[in-house]
Design a protein around this motif. Structure first.
Motif, PDB file in Angstrom:
ATOM      1  N   ARG A 365       0.731  -1.248  -0.129  1.00 40.21           N
ATOM      2  CA  ARG A 365       0.004   0.069  -0.073  1.00 40.21           C
ATOM      3  C   ARG A 365       0.759   1.626  -0.172  1.00 40.21           C
ATOM      4  O   ARG A 365      -0.213   2.707  -0.546  1.00 40.21           O
ATOM      5  CB  ARG A 365      -1.013   0.098   1.480  1.00 40.21           C
ATOM      6  CG  ARG A 365      -2.164  -1.252   1.184  1.00 40.21           C
ATOM      7  CD  ARG A 365      -2.852  -1.169   2.216  1.00 40.21           C
ATOM      8  NE  ARG A 365      -3.914  -2.877   2.161  1.00 40.21           N
ATOM      9  CZ  ARG A 365      -4.799  -2.183   1.794  1.00 40.21           C
ATOM     10  NH1 ARG A 365      -5.923  -1.288   1.132  1.00 40.21           N
ATOM     11  NH2 ARG A 365      -5.973  -3.019   1.267  1.00 40.21           N
ATOM     12  N   ASN A 368       1.782   1.126  -4.193  1.00 40.73           N
ATOM     13  CA  ASN A 368       0.238   0.882  -4.730  1.00 40.73           C
ATOM     14  C   ASN A 368       0.906  -0.151  -5.877  1.00 40.73           C
ATOM     15  O   ASN A 368       0.025  -0.548  -7.088  1.00 40.73           O
ATOM     16  CB  ASN A 368       0.134   1.957  -5.120  1.00 40.73           C
ATOM     17  CG  ASN A 368      -1.017   2.697  -4.367  1.00 40.73           C
ATOM     18  OD1 ASN A 368      -1.754   2.488  -3.871  1.00 40.73           O
ATOM     19  ND2 ASN A 368      -0.064   4.307  -4.305  1.00 40.73           N
ATOM     20  N   THR A 471      -9.277  -5.716  -1.110  1.00 34.77           N
ATOM     21  CA  THR A 471      -9.964  -4.291  -0.807  1.00 34.77           C
ATOM     22  C   THR A 471     -11.133  -3.623  -1.091  1.00 34.77           C
ATOM     23  O   THR A 471     -11.102  -2.921  -0.567  1.00 34.77           O
ATOM     24  CB  THR A 471      -8.942  -3.347  -1.852  1.00 34.77           C
ATOM     25  OG1 THR A 471      -9.301  -3.537  -2.947  1.00 34.77           O
ATOM     26  CG2 THR A 471      -7.558  -3.658  -1.497  1.00 34.77           C
TER      27      THR A 471
END
Length: 491
Positions: A365, A368, A471
């Motif tokens: 994260r 990304n 997600t």
């Protein structure tokens, strides 16, 4: 007496040379000749180092090319959406009464999916050796090609020869993936050898190879699925917009795995003047990306496990049921994964073979970036004659597919390819490859079917579906670059 050569092609695809700094280049060390070609200018020298120096110094004025002014990103984001109604429409497959299925639908799902241009990215830059006999009525060729017969025919046609006048030596090749089934680079070697009356070793630089590439076409896909009162898929519309004819719609073979009685598959063509070519598994990866992403979206909307949704709502064929059952067991699908990991599923199909695949992913994260840790595939390819070779082929297809869906992206501005080498056309690094790949062949007493390209098609949808499981967000544009991952997370 062999000389070396390399061709400078127009930045804009399919443009012809008008003039160049001929006298200046001929004065450079080692330069022997300059040979004009239909779509380029070839520099000939006594060493490849001298060829490279002259190539860098070459200044060519080009005629206007078919792709002049083309902007691939603008076309994909804007123009493709304006291709309306039946304009340039080509139905490529249809069955049943699609209109009635949608008119009576209890619910309709729809989504758009995009895919960028893809370069073959073979390890070895394109090259060939050509030598004529003293009489000039026979040429000898050394090249790595996927199609020696077609290569001989192409060379003979370009030279005005009969194929009997072309002696061909098939060499090993450092990757092909569809690109080396058209040997335009070898035709150039032959033309240069005839012009110079010397044996020629012709090598395209990586920059030329990428700038003058033959790409997997970019495309926009518009999908709609109609559910009946029982929640089963009663109708399916799949429209592919782009350039490339069959390069766009191969792989939309729902009847091979799902029992959708009413379906319409169509192509809406636009032309850009960009060179296009078969790419490993042709259109299967981006078409299955769209199909299986929408199926997964429907499963999630029903709150159902992806396997169970397909069994209850997609009327799977017996062959499909077998491969899905096998990969469910192979991947140990129902066992909880470590925190930060999730699984994604997709069908895979190519060359008469059918399979199903699962991947396990995580997400960095901070950067990304999606990371695929494990992959599983269950394949029905009939009798597998050479299991080790077949397994290696599928493993390589999986890695190739991961590279294309996580990294690889070619774009065009003002008709010219933006990327120039592996620093900006990035491929998957060895450290990013899956830690584990597991392949299972279903034992079948049926004729062998193709296995060279079935490892690639399931990867995009499986990764996108795993990303959603992790997600709650969807990815609609491949490759799944960090920028696109971030945008999806922020929606």
């Amino acid at each position: 007496g062999m000389l070396y050569a390399s061709t400078a092609h127009a930045p804009v695809h399919l443009a012809a040379p008008r003039k160049w700094n001929d006298a200046e280049i001929r004065k450079l060390p080692g330069v022997v000749d300059i040979v004009p070609l239909q779509q380029g200018v070839a520099v000939v020298a006594d060493s490849f180092e001298h060829v490279l120096a002259a190539h860098r110094a070459l200044e060519v004025e080009w005629q206007k090319g078919a792709a002049d002014g083309f902007d691939s990103e603008a076309a994909l984001d804007e123009r493709y959406k304006t291709v309306a109604g039946d304009q340039n429409t080509k139905p490529v497959a249809q069955a049943g009464d699609v209109g009635a299925a949608f008119a009576s639908a209890a619910k309709v799902y729809k989504a758009d999916y995009r895919s960028d241009y893809g370069y073959h990215a073979q390890m070895e830059p394109l090259n060939a050796v050509a030598r004529f006999n003293a009489a000039g009525d026979q040429v000898e060729i050394w090249e790595g090609t996927q199609s020696p017969g077609d290569s001989r025919a192409s060379i003979a046609k370009a030279l005005g020869f009969d194929t009997s006048q072309v002696i061909h030596h098939q060499m090993y090749m450092g990757g092909a993936f569809g690109r080396r089934s058209i040997t335009d680079y070898t035709v150039e070697a032959a033309l240069i050898a005839r012009a110079t009356k010397k044996p020629i070793k012709m090598i395209w630089t990586r920059e030329e190879d990428l700038a003058f590439a033959m790409f997997r076409p970019q495309n926009l896909q518009c999908l709609k699925a109609a559910l009946d009162d029982n929640g089963r898929i009663a109708g399916w519309r799949h429209c592919v917009i782009g350039d490339g004819d069959r390069l766009l719609y191969s792989g939309i073979n729902l009847e091979d795995y799902y029992g959708v009685a009413n379906r319409l598959i169509e192509r809406r063509g636009v032309s850009h003047g960009i060179r296009l070519k078969h790419w490993r598994a042709v259109a299967h990866p981006f078409n299955l990306f769209a199909i299986e992403s929408l199926v997964d979206e429907m499963a999630a909307d029903h709150g159902m496990d992806p396997f169970e949704f397909r069994r209850r709502h997609m009327a799977m064929t017996p062959k499909a049921k077998a491969v899905f059952d096998a990969v469910e067991k192979l991947s140990d699908w129902h066992t909880p994964r470590p925190e930060g990991r999730a699984l994604g599923l997709s069908v895979t199909e190519r060359s008469g073979s059918l399979g199903a695949g699962v991947v396990e992913v995580s997400l960095d994260r901070d950067r990304n970036r999606i990371r695929v840790h494990k992959a599983w595939a269950a394949i029905d390819g009939g009798i597998v004659v050479q299991p080790d070779m077949a397994r290696a082929n599928i493993e390589s297809g999986i890695v190739y597919g991961l590279s294309s869906v996580l990294r690889e992206r070619a774009t065009v501005k003002e008709g010219a390819v933006v990327q120039s080498n592996f620093h900006d056309y990035q491929v998957l690094r060895m450290a990013e490859a899956p830690e584990e790949i597991h392949i299972e062949f279903l034992e079948r007493d049926t004729p062998p079917t193709g296995l060279g390209e079935i490892g690639n098609p399931f990867i995009p949808a499986a990764v996108a579906n795993a990303f959603h499981a992790l997600t709650g967000k969807r990815l609609y544009h491949m490759p799944f670059t960090p920028e696109r991952v971030r945008a999806a997370l922020e929606t």
